[in-house]
Design a protein around this motif. Structure first.
Motif, PDB file in Angstrom:
ATOM      1  N   LEU A   1       0.736  -1.253   0.054  1.00 49.90           N
ATOM      2  CA  LEU A   1      -0.255   0.089  -0.050  1.00 49.90           C
ATOM      3  C   LEU A   1       0.782   1.269  -0.039  1.00 49.90           C
ATOM      4  O   LEU A   1       0.805   2.263  -0.519  1.00 49.90           O
ATOM      5  CB  LEU A   1      -0.853  -0.011   1.235  1.00 49.90           C
ATOM      6  N   LEU A   2       2.101   1.151   0.652  1.00 47.47           N
ATOM      7  CA  LEU A   2       2.658   2.485   0.827  1.00 47.47           C
ATOM      8  C   LEU A   2       3.456   2.670  -0.557  1.00 47.47           C
ATOM      9  O   LEU A   2       3.776   3.855  -0.996  1.00 47.47           O
ATOM     10  CB  LEU A   2       3.951   2.247   1.863  1.00 47.47           C
ATOM     11  N   LYS A   3       3.913   1.533  -1.430  1.00 42.57           N
ATOM     12  CA  LYS A   3       4.539   1.432  -2.704  1.00 42.57           C
ATOM     13  C   LYS A   3       3.235   2.065  -3.618  1.00 42.57           C
ATOM     14  O   LYS A   3       3.940   3.171  -4.334  1.00 42.57           O
ATOM     15  CB  LYS A   3       4.902   0.216  -3.009  1.00 42.57           C
ATOM     16  N   ALA A   4       2.242   1.806  -3.560  1.00 44.47           N
ATOM     17  CA  ALA A   4       1.191   2.467  -4.307  1.00 44.47           C
ATOM     18  C   ALA A   4       0.856   3.926  -4.039  1.00 44.47           C
ATOM     19  O   ALA A   4       0.852   4.752  -4.976  1.00 44.47           O
ATOM     20  CB  ALA A   4      -0.283   1.746  -4.046  1.00 44.47           C
ATOM     21  N   MET A   5       1.383   4.342  -2.847  1.00 42.27           N
ATOM     22  CA  MET A   5       1.028   5.746  -2.566  1.00 42.27           C
ATOM     23  C   MET A   5       2.520   6.344  -3.253  1.00 42.27           C
ATOM     24  O   MET A   5       2.122   7.550  -3.721  1.00 42.27           O
ATOM     25  CB  MET A   5       1.082   5.973  -1.117  1.00 42.27           C
ATOM     26  N   VAL A   6       3.578   5.961  -3.241  1.00 42.93           N
ATOM     27  CA  VAL A   6       4.865   6.638  -3.516  1.00 42.93           C
ATOM     28  C   VAL A   6       4.503   6.676  -4.981  1.00 42.93           C
ATOM     29  O   VAL A   6       4.934   7.570  -5.708  1.00 42.93           O
ATOM     30  CB  VAL A   6       6.001   5.790  -3.527  1.00 42.93           C
ATOM     31  N   GLU A   7       3.981   5.677  -5.696  1.00 40.34           N
ATOM     32  CA  GLU A   7       3.781   5.582  -7.263  1.00 40.34           C
ATOM     33  C   GLU A   7       2.561   6.623  -7.704  1.00 40.34           C
ATOM     34  O   GLU A   7       2.390   6.760  -8.761  1.00 40.34           O
ATOM     35  CB  GLU A   7       3.740   4.207  -7.591  1.00 40.34           C
ATOM     36  N   SER A   8       1.855   7.081  -6.832  1.00 34.44           N
ATOM     37  CA  SER A   8       0.839   8.057  -7.169  1.00 34.44           C
ATOM     38  C   SER A   8       0.983   9.493  -7.045  1.00 34.44           C
ATOM     39  O   SER A   8       1.966   9.782  -6.352  1.00 34.44           O
ATOM     40  CB  SER A   8      -0.406   7.820  -6.320  1.00 34.44           C
ATOM     41  N   ASP A   9       0.330  10.325  -7.687  1.00 35.72           N
ATOM     42  CA  ASP A   9       0.374  11.711  -7.805  1.00 35.72           C
ATOM     43  C   ASP A   9      -0.468  12.296  -6.553  1.00 35.72           C
ATOM     44  O   ASP A   9      -0.004  13.492  -6.345  1.00 35.72           O
ATOM     45  CB  ASP A   9       0.392  12.342  -9.178  1.00 35.72           C
ATOM     46  N   ALA A  10      -1.395  11.892  -6.430  1.00 37.15           N
ATOM     47  CA  ALA A  10      -2.360  12.162  -5.557  1.00 37.15           C
ATOM     48  C   ALA A  10      -2.984  11.188  -4.788  1.00 37.15           C
ATOM     49  O   ALA A  10      -3.114  10.084  -5.105  1.00 37.15           O
ATOM     50  CB  ALA A  10      -3.317  13.020  -6.259  1.00 37.15           C
ATOM     51  N   LEU A  11      -3.884  11.650  -3.642  1.00 39.86           N
ATOM     52  CA  LEU A  11      -4.613  10.534  -2.847  1.00 39.86           C
ATOM     53  C   LEU A  11      -5.707  11.394  -2.449  1.00 39.86           C
ATOM     54  O   LEU A  11      -5.971  12.503  -2.298  1.00 39.86           O
ATOM     55  CB  LEU A  11      -3.791  10.360  -1.357  1.00 39.86           C
ATOM     56  N   ILE A  12      -6.834  10.422  -2.601  1.00 40.00           N
ATOM     57  CA  ILE A  12      -8.071  10.784  -1.946  1.00 40.00           C
ATOM     58  C   ILE A  12      -8.514   9.697  -1.186  1.00 40.00           C
ATOM     59  O   ILE A  12      -8.676   8.603  -1.311  1.00 40.00           O
ATOM     60  CB  ILE A  12      -9.250  10.857  -3.160  1.00 40.00           C
ATOM     61  N   VAL A  13      -8.846  10.344   0.226  1.00 39.89           N
ATOM     62  CA  VAL A  13      -9.105   9.363   1.389  1.00 39.89           C
ATOM     63  C   VAL A  13     -10.235   9.558   1.837  1.00 39.89           C
ATOM     64  O   VAL A  13     -10.895  10.674   2.085  1.00 39.89           O
ATOM     65  CB  VAL A  13      -8.055   9.534   2.449  1.00 39.89           C
ATOM     66  N   ALA A  14     -11.283   8.356   1.981  1.00 37.71           N
ATOM     67  CA  ALA A  14     -12.713   8.518   2.485  1.00 37.71           C
ATOM     68  C   ALA A  14     -12.760   7.611   3.694  1.00 37.71           C
ATOM     69  O   ALA A  14     -12.292   6.560   3.498  1.00 37.71           O
ATOM     70  CB  ALA A  14     -13.723   8.002   1.456  1.00 37.71           C
ATOM     71  N   THR A  15     -13.135   8.191   4.638  1.00 35.65           N
ATOM     72  CA  THR A  15     -13.342   7.475   6.059  1.00 35.65           C
ATOM     73  C   THR A  15     -14.572   7.454   6.744  1.00 35.65           C
ATOM     74  O   THR A  15     -15.140   8.578   6.597  1.00 35.65           O
ATOM     75  CB  THR A  15     -12.228   7.694   7.019  1.00 35.65           C
ATOM     76  N   PRO A  16     -15.137   6.541   7.272  1.00 38.11           N
ATOM     77  CA  PRO A  16     -16.305   6.759   7.968  1.00 38.11           C
ATOM     78  C   PRO A  16     -15.843   7.082   9.558  1.00 38.11           C
ATOM     79  O   PRO A  16     -14.493   7.452   9.799  1.00 38.11           O
ATOM     80  CB  PRO A  16     -16.693   5.183   8.586  1.00 38.11           C
TER      81      PRO A  16
END
Length: 243
Positions: free
Chosen positions: A73-88
């Motif tokens: 999951l951390l690697k996927a973040m590193v390889e992305s340009d942006a994050l959108i996080v949705a949480t309850p």
């Protein structure tokens, strides 16, 4: 094409958080981004063991915990340009699974002291929270502070929330705000200057209006039907739409 990682931090893949995240995802794609969706509860994320407190340079990416899905999951973040996080909302804060991931993200931020920069530096972030009780803004505030402390940029209107026990897709405000989160995160990741990032009050109409919302609702309904069969192994649930 910029890459956006959309993180659903709810164990209920068909829940309010996911519904608003889907709206944001479609808006990000409309903005020209490539979007991948991750359901955190599909993964095993062990808690951080606090090695940074013993020896700062031992906290680095890849994380020393290598027998779970954390590093993937951390690697996927590193390889992305942006994050959108949705949480309850879980007691005025984000879900426990998301908190585990955030703590493990220290291995990305602490690379400042290993290689000279946080591996999240310069990425763009947007946040969505949904809950039946108060705590939405508290959770979003927490996520924004943590993200910015790790080097993540937060564009104007980079947040959306829904408070209530109803269907968030019936809330025009929550849907419009979520759409703008996705759109503006993607545009910021593409390099648009903050002064050029504008909230679009007509964005939902551009995405298809009521037909767009109904399409998302139908997709979530089908997902709920599948998920209910799995969740019924743990808890007894009524079928979607039943009493």
């Amino acid at each position: 094409m910029v890459k956006v990682l959309a993180v659903n931090a709810s164990p209920r893949k068909y829940g309010s958080s996911y519904k608003l995240l889907r709206v944001a995802v479609e808006a990000a794609r409309y903005a020209g981004a490539e979007v991948s969706v991750v359901n955190l509860y599909d993964y095993t994320i062990k808690p951080c063991i606090g090695c940074v407190s013993d020896e700062q340079l031992s906290c680095r990416f890849p994380c020393v915990i290598d027998d779970d899905d954390g590093n993937a999951l951390l690697k996927a973040m590193v390889e992305s340009d942006a994050l959108i996080v949705a949480t309850p909302i879980y007691w005025y804060g984000p879900s426990g699974q998301l908190k585990n991931l955030i703590d493990r993200m220290t291995s990305l931020e602490n690379m400042i002291f290993v290689s000279g920069r946080s591996l999240l530096e310069g990425k763009v972030g947007g946040f969505i929270a949904s809950g039946a009780d108060s705590g939405n803004i508290a959770a979003i505030s927490y996520l924004m502070v943590v993200a910015n402390s790790m080097g993540i940029l937060i564009p104007p209107w980079g947040l959306a929330y829904y408070l209530g026990q109803g269907d968030p897709l019936e809330s025009s405000e929550a849907v419009l705000d979520s759409a703008n989160v996705g759109y503006l995160v993607a545009k910021a990741a593409q390099g648009l200057h903050p002064r050029e990032l504008r909230y679009d009050p007509h964005l939902v109409e551009k995405l298809g209006g009521r037909r767009f919302i109904e399409r998302v609702a139908e997709e979530v309904k089908e997902l709920a039907a599948r998920e209910f069969k799995l969740r019924n192994r743990v808890i007894k649930l009524r079928e979607p739409g039943g009493r």
